[in-house]
Write an enzyme that holds these catalytic residues in place. Structure first.
Site, mmCIF file in Angstrom:
data_model
loop_
_atom_site.group_PDB
_atom_site.id
_atom_site.type_symbol
_atom_site.label_atom_id
_atom_site.label_comp_id
_atom_site.label_asym_id
_atom_site.label_seq_id
_atom_site.Cartn_x
_atom_site.Cartn_y
_atom_site.Cartn_z
ATOM 1 N N ASP A 1 -6.406 1.748 -3.720
ATOM 2 C CA ASP A 1 -7.615 1.539 -3.209
ATOM 3 C C ASP A 1 -8.290 2.544 -2.328
ATOM 4 O O ASP A 1 -9.179 2.670 -2.126
ATOM 5 C CB ASP A 1 -7.434 0.141 -2.244
ATOM 6 C CG ASP A 1 -6.518 0.326 -1.168
ATOM 7 O OD1 ASP A 1 -5.926 1.146 -1.145
ATOM 8 O OD2 ASP A 1 -6.604 -0.667 -0.363
ATOM 9 N N ASP B 1 -3.106 6.424 -3.257
ATOM 10 C CA ASP B 1 -2.229 5.736 -2.446
ATOM 11 C C ASP B 1 -1.487 4.542 -3.501
ATOM 12 O O ASP B 1 -1.799 4.323 -4.638
ATOM 13 C CB ASP B 1 -2.377 5.157 -1.276
ATOM 14 C CG ASP B 1 -3.716 3.890 -1.485
ATOM 15 O OD1 ASP B 1 -4.072 3.825 -2.520
ATOM 16 O OD2 ASP B 1 -3.647 3.340 -0.405
ATOM 17 N N SER C 1 0.817 -1.157 -0.005
ATOM 18 C CA SER C 1 -0.074 0.048 0.105
ATOM 19 C C SER C 1 0.991 1.357 -0.188
ATOM 20 O O SER C 1 1.690 1.436 -1.133
ATOM 21 C CB SER C 1 -0.887 -0.216 1.141
ATOM 22 O OG SER C 1 -1.976 1.124 1.315
ATOM 23 N N ASP D 1 -1.290 1.149 -3.797
ATOM 24 C CA ASP D 1 -1.988 0.370 -4.360
ATOM 25 C C ASP D 1 -3.314 0.741 -5.063
ATOM 26 O O ASP D 1 -4.186 -0.147 -5.287
ATOM 27 C CB ASP D 1 -2.311 -1.111 -3.360
ATOM 28 C CG ASP D 1 -2.970 -0.497 -2.104
ATOM 29 O OD1 ASP D 1 -2.938 0.383 -1.824
ATOM 30 O OD2 ASP D 1 -3.772 -1.510 -1.625
#
Length: 471
Positions: free
Chosen positions: A257, A253, A103, A255
């Site tokens: 999500d 961010d 992340s 990743d």
């Protein structure tokens, strides 16, 4: 096999996250892949495997697939994906799967987010620690010979086009007014998903002019950390929005999500305001489909404006603890249409109760594009209160610090809740604050809100002084 790795160092409550080569290695990941199949009973079934742009993700994806195939599963290699692409694939294909990502963590980290079929999360309460313990035994003692099923077959699968088409089917942006949008992907997976969903790469174009920042996929993060929750990581986006005269800025961010929003003046729009805005849209859509009182989930740290907006729109707000596994579980139990967190995670029933920053961004673009008001004015309707933001205090005796605060407020007209940490709310509605201890660090986290800045600052400064008095 390497017996030096202690998987308890990288397995957290909701996912796996560790330092590459130290607490997470290819050997460990191969054992985790085997344990994932065994614990979830996936022998003979397809298992989705993808990863983000971090340098170690391809190696880890291949290692996980080896372990999964050895235990009889059939890995479907998704290649480069965002976390919400995994959720889409797990939901639409009804397959369990994993994505390798850390992340927003720095470049030296990697990890695993796991999903059961249907995009149901795997957490400490639903098998994650069982996978950890079995993987540790495989890592220490070697993988057992599989007698139940032959070794699985590995194939390739690209889900990006289907993911983009599905999101566009949920929010129609074709008839909005033209918008100039600056997107900061932070060298993360938003650099892949944004052109696919909002641009011309795969589907017909939209009335959007995209100004891209840091779309090059680079897991070393050469420009700034892919963590928009930290204000300093939004500065390039804020400057670009003003420079280009854009209508809105979006920051993803690592990743992709989570999505953070910047208005045309370069100011952040709070995730609580975005939660309220999207909630109102989803309530209206659900009501048009025949639902009388659609349910909206929010965690207890979101602004009081969220439940107020939900009630005003004819919905029913349900508060839950912080954390995606709690949100997703309550989403499913309540049949909720939407859920939001203060950390900019947004969950949609139409997205398998999973979180997706891209779909939230599309809702904001649709809301903005269907009226002429600037985003700063539009969003102000959903931000009637003044928030402190999250403030960490390093405290060894966290329980003692909380008790000192409670003792101070014992004679005040307040209500106290211990649902998630400790929340103190003024009975006249003028302020509330929450103190929540970190499970992994010596931090006590403060979040507060008040009807005006003076009240917020008085409460904030007073509570922090007490908390830190014997730190």
């Amino acid at each position: 096999m390497n017996v030096e790795i202690d998987l308890s160092e990288s397995f957290k409550a909701y996912d796996v996250r560790g330092i590459v080569g130290a607490t997470i290695t290819a050997e460990a990941v191969e054992a985790i892949g085997a344990a994932f199949v065994d614990v979830l009973g996936l022998s003979g079934q397809d298992v989705l495997v993808g990863g983000d742009m971090r340098p170690s993700s391809p190696e880890f994806s291949a290692a996980f697939a080896r372990g999964a195939a050895y235990r009889g599963a059939n890995p479907k290699m998704l290649g480069l994906i965002s976390t919400d692409e995994l959720y889409f694939a797990a939901g639409s294909l009804d397959c369990a799967g994993v994505v390798f990502t850390a992340s927003h963590n720095p470049a030296g980290y990697n990890g695993i987010k796991m999903s059961k079929a249907g995009a149901v999360p795997v957490s400490s309460d639903t098998g994650l620690y069982q996978i950890r313990d079995l993987a540790q035994s495989y890592l220490d003692e070697g993988l057992p010979v599989s007698t139940e099923a032959p070794e699985g077959t590995t194939t390739q699968l690209d889900v990006l086009a289907d993911y983009a088409a599905y999101l566009r089917s949920l929010v129609d942006l074709s008839d909005i007014r033209p918008l100039k949008v600056v997107v900061d992907a932070g060298n993360g997976m938003g650099g892949l998903t944004t052109p696919a969903v909002l641009g011309d790469a795969i589907l017909p174009g939209l009335p959007l002019e995209i100004v891209d920042l840091y779309f090059e996929l680079d897991g070393t993060f050469p420009n700034h950390p892919a963590n928009p929750l930290e204000p300093e990581n939004l500065r390039d986006l804020q400057a670009a929005v003003v420079k280009h005269g854009a209508d809105i800025g979006l920051a993803f961010d690592g990743d992709a999500d989570r999505c953070f929003v910047i208005d045309e003046l370069g100011n952040p729009v709070s995730p609580s305001a975005i939660t309220a805005l999207v909630a109102v849209r989803e309530i209206a859509r659900a009501q048009r489909a025949g639902e009388q009182t659609p349910v909206i989930i929010h965690n207890l740290i979101t602004s009081r404006a969220v439940p107020e907006a939900v009630v005003a729109a004819g919905g029913r707000p349900v508060v839950t603890r912080v954390g995606h596994s709690f949100i997703k579980a309550v989403m499913a139990d309540e049949g909720a249409v939407f859920g939001g967190e203060h950390s900019a995670h947004y969950y949609f029933r139409d997205f398998y109760n999973a979180d997706t920053g891209m779909l939230a961004a599309m809702h904001v673009l649709a809301a903005l594009g269907h009226q002429q008001t600037a985003l700063s004015e539009f969003a102000a309707e959903y931000e009637p209160y003044v928030s402190s933001g999250e403030i960490n205090s390093e405290v060894q005796d966290k329980a003692g610090a909380v008790q000192r605060v409670l003792d101070t407020y014992a004679s005040e007209p307040v209500d106290v809740s211990t649902m998630d940490g400790t929340t103190v709310t003024a009975t006249d509605g003028s302020f509330w604050f929450n103190l929540r201890p970190s499970n992994t660090e010596p931090f006590l986290r403060f979040n507060g809100e008040a009807v005006d800045r003076k009240t917020m600052e008085l409460v904030r400064d007073g509570v922090l002084k007490i908390v830190r008095s014997n730190a």
